[in-house]
Design a protein around this motif. Structure first.
Motif, PDB file in Angstrom:
ATOM      1  N   GLU A 106     -54.769 -17.712  11.219  1.00 45.96           N
ATOM      2  CA  GLU A 106     -56.087 -17.539  11.832  1.00 45.96           C
ATOM      3  C   GLU A 106     -56.289 -18.406  13.083  1.00 45.96           C
ATOM      4  O   GLU A 106     -57.403 -18.478  13.609  1.00 45.96           O
ATOM      5  N   GLN A 107     -55.224 -19.027  13.589  1.00 47.55           N
ATOM      6  CA  GLN A 107     -55.344 -19.809  14.814  1.00 47.55           C
ATOM      7  C   GLN A 107     -55.466 -18.875  16.017  1.00 47.55           C
ATOM      8  O   GLN A 107     -54.795 -17.843  16.100  1.00 47.55           O
ATOM      9  N   VAL A 108     -56.326 -19.229  16.966  1.00 41.16           N
ATOM     10  CA  VAL A 108     -56.584 -18.387  18.133  1.00 41.16           C
ATOM     11  C   VAL A 108     -56.007 -19.046  19.381  1.00 41.16           C
ATOM     12  O   VAL A 108     -56.176 -20.250  19.601  1.00 41.16           O
ATOM     13  N   VAL A 154     -45.438 -13.122  11.186  1.00 42.14           N
ATOM     14  CA  VAL A 154     -46.780 -13.313  11.737  1.00 42.14           C
ATOM     15  C   VAL A 154     -47.181 -12.055  12.500  1.00 42.14           C
ATOM     16  O   VAL A 154     -46.384 -11.496  13.255  1.00 42.14           O
ATOM     17  N   CYS A 155     -48.407 -11.591  12.295  1.00 44.08           N
ATOM     18  CA  CYS A 155     -49.011 -10.556  13.131  1.00 44.08           C
ATOM     19  C   CYS A 155     -49.948 -11.239  14.136  1.00 44.08           C
ATOM     20  O   CYS A 155     -50.432 -12.345  13.878  1.00 44.08           O
ATOM     21  N   TYR A 156     -50.215 -10.553  15.247  1.00 47.61           N
ATOM     22  CA  TYR A 156     -51.077 -11.130  16.286  1.00 47.61           C
ATOM     23  C   TYR A 156     -52.142 -10.112  16.671  1.00 47.61           C
ATOM     24  O   TYR A 156     -51.832  -8.985  17.063  1.00 47.61           O
ATOM     25  N   ALA A 157     -53.413 -10.516  16.551  1.00 52.01           N
ATOM     26  CA  ALA A 157     -54.536  -9.626  16.843  1.00 52.01           C
ATOM     27  C   ALA A 157     -55.082  -9.905  18.233  1.00 52.01           C
ATOM     28  O   ALA A 157     -55.403 -11.046  18.562  1.00 52.01           O
ATOM     29  N   LEU A 211     -51.956 -14.270  12.489  1.00 54.95           N
ATOM     30  CA  LEU A 211     -52.167 -14.023  11.061  1.00 54.95           C
ATOM     31  C   LEU A 211     -50.826 -14.131  10.346  1.00 54.95           C
ATOM     32  O   LEU A 211     -49.928 -13.300  10.570  1.00 54.95           O
ATOM     33  N   HIS A 212     -50.656 -15.155   9.528  1.00 59.13           N
ATOM     34  CA  HIS A 212     -49.413 -15.308   8.769  1.00 59.13           C
ATOM     35  C   HIS A 212     -49.376 -14.228   7.694  1.00 59.13           C
ATOM     36  O   HIS A 212     -50.249 -14.181   6.823  1.00 59.13           O
TER      37      HIS A 212
END
Length: 302
Positions: free
Chosen positions: A136-138, A159-162, A149-150
């Motif tokens: 949840e780190q931005v 990890v996915c990245y939004a 998102l781990h």
């Protein structure tokens, strides 16, 4: 089994930089194969100061294509979804060229031994990010913000990245439009994978961009078919146990009778991933280590 509505067609050319949205471009590396599909899709986020997700393999033609796409821009972040050879090898060379840092979750929990059935493109065993991201780190650029998102399951360090400005998720190999994702113990974990699928489903993204193949549209519905497919596979295993089978090899011979026998070793690893999850959820009992040689049975009713 639930029929997953796979999508396998999409418009691309190797080396071409395609504008996918106001903030997203993609260059596809020419490394097609059974695990990479048409090749590694490298995403470029932003318009001036940019981020790159999964730079892919170290290939001269691919490096030239990325250099052309990034001409006149400054790369500030290089994000990696996980440690496989089709995702991470170019990360550090690209970052060094632009004076950037590499971001990822870190090395896998369990390094490969070399003796396992090869179910993926291979492990980048030396991969280590400069910056280890937190769930949840931005991270932010000049006109974009990316949330990490781990999502363990495919690998422990996935990890996915939004991209928050477009409610879009770059999902690596966690979800793909063209195929299911490989979950192979010991580093792959089915319980983690199912939990993280549900988490991503519930975030209600508008679109998913996997590293391989086309986008996933209607993500929540699509992911639910992924989950249903996995749960039905576990029910198949329980049926085999009720029929008296106790080892994975015999189950695979029945469950995958219509599949080329050369693929049965890979199928056995998938069944093992499910079996471990069934043991962890107290639906199955194992005699011995949780591996392909163990004997499995149903609990005796109280």
């Amino acid at each position: 089994m639930t029929s997953i509505p796979f999508v396998r067609e999409f418009d691309f050319e190797y080396g071409r930089c395609d504008q996918l949205s106001p903030l997203i471009r993609r260059v596809v590396a020419q490394n097609p194969g059974p695990f990479t599909y048409t090749g590694t899709g490298v995403y470029i986020i932003g318009t001036d100061d940019v981020a790159v997700i999964d730079p892919g393999p170290v290939q001269d033609d691919h490096i030239a294509a990325l250099d052309k796409a990034l001409d006149g821009q400054r790369v500030t972040h290089v994000f990696v979804t996980h440690h496989h050879l089709d995702h991470s090898p170019l990360a550090h060379p690209l970052a060094q060229k632009h004076g950037a840092k590499v971001y990822g979750f870190g090395p896998q929990n369990i390094a490969p031994t070399g003796g396992e059935v090869r179910l993926e493109a291979g492990d980048d065993v030396g991969f280590q990010p400069d910056i280890q991201v937190k769930d949840e780190q931005v991270f932010s650029g000049s006109n974009w913000s990316v949330r990490a998102l781990h999502t363990p399951g495919h690998t422990s360090n996935h990890v996915c990245y939004a991209l928050e400005e477009e409610n879009t998720l770059f999902c690596g190999d966690h979800v793909m439009a063209w195929s299911t994702s490989v979950i192979s113990p010991p580093d792959g974990h089915m319980g983690d994978y199912l939990r993280e699928l549900a988490r991503i489903r519930d975030k209600q993204y508008d679109r998913l961009w996997p590293t391989h193949g086309p986008a996933v549209e209607n993500p929540s519905q699509f992911i639910q078919t992924y989950i249903d497919h996995r749960l039905q596979r576990e029910e198949q295993i329980l049926v085999q146990l009720r029929a008296g089978l106790s080892n994975i090899k015999d189950m695979v011979a029945v469950m995958y009778a219509d599949v080329d026998k050369r693929l049965h070793p890979a199928a056995a690893h998938s069944v093992l991933a499910h079996m471990i999850h069934l043991v962890e959820t107290d639906q199955v009992i194992a005699e011995g280590e949780l591996d392909l040689q163990a004997r499995y049975s149903l609990p005796v009713p109280a």
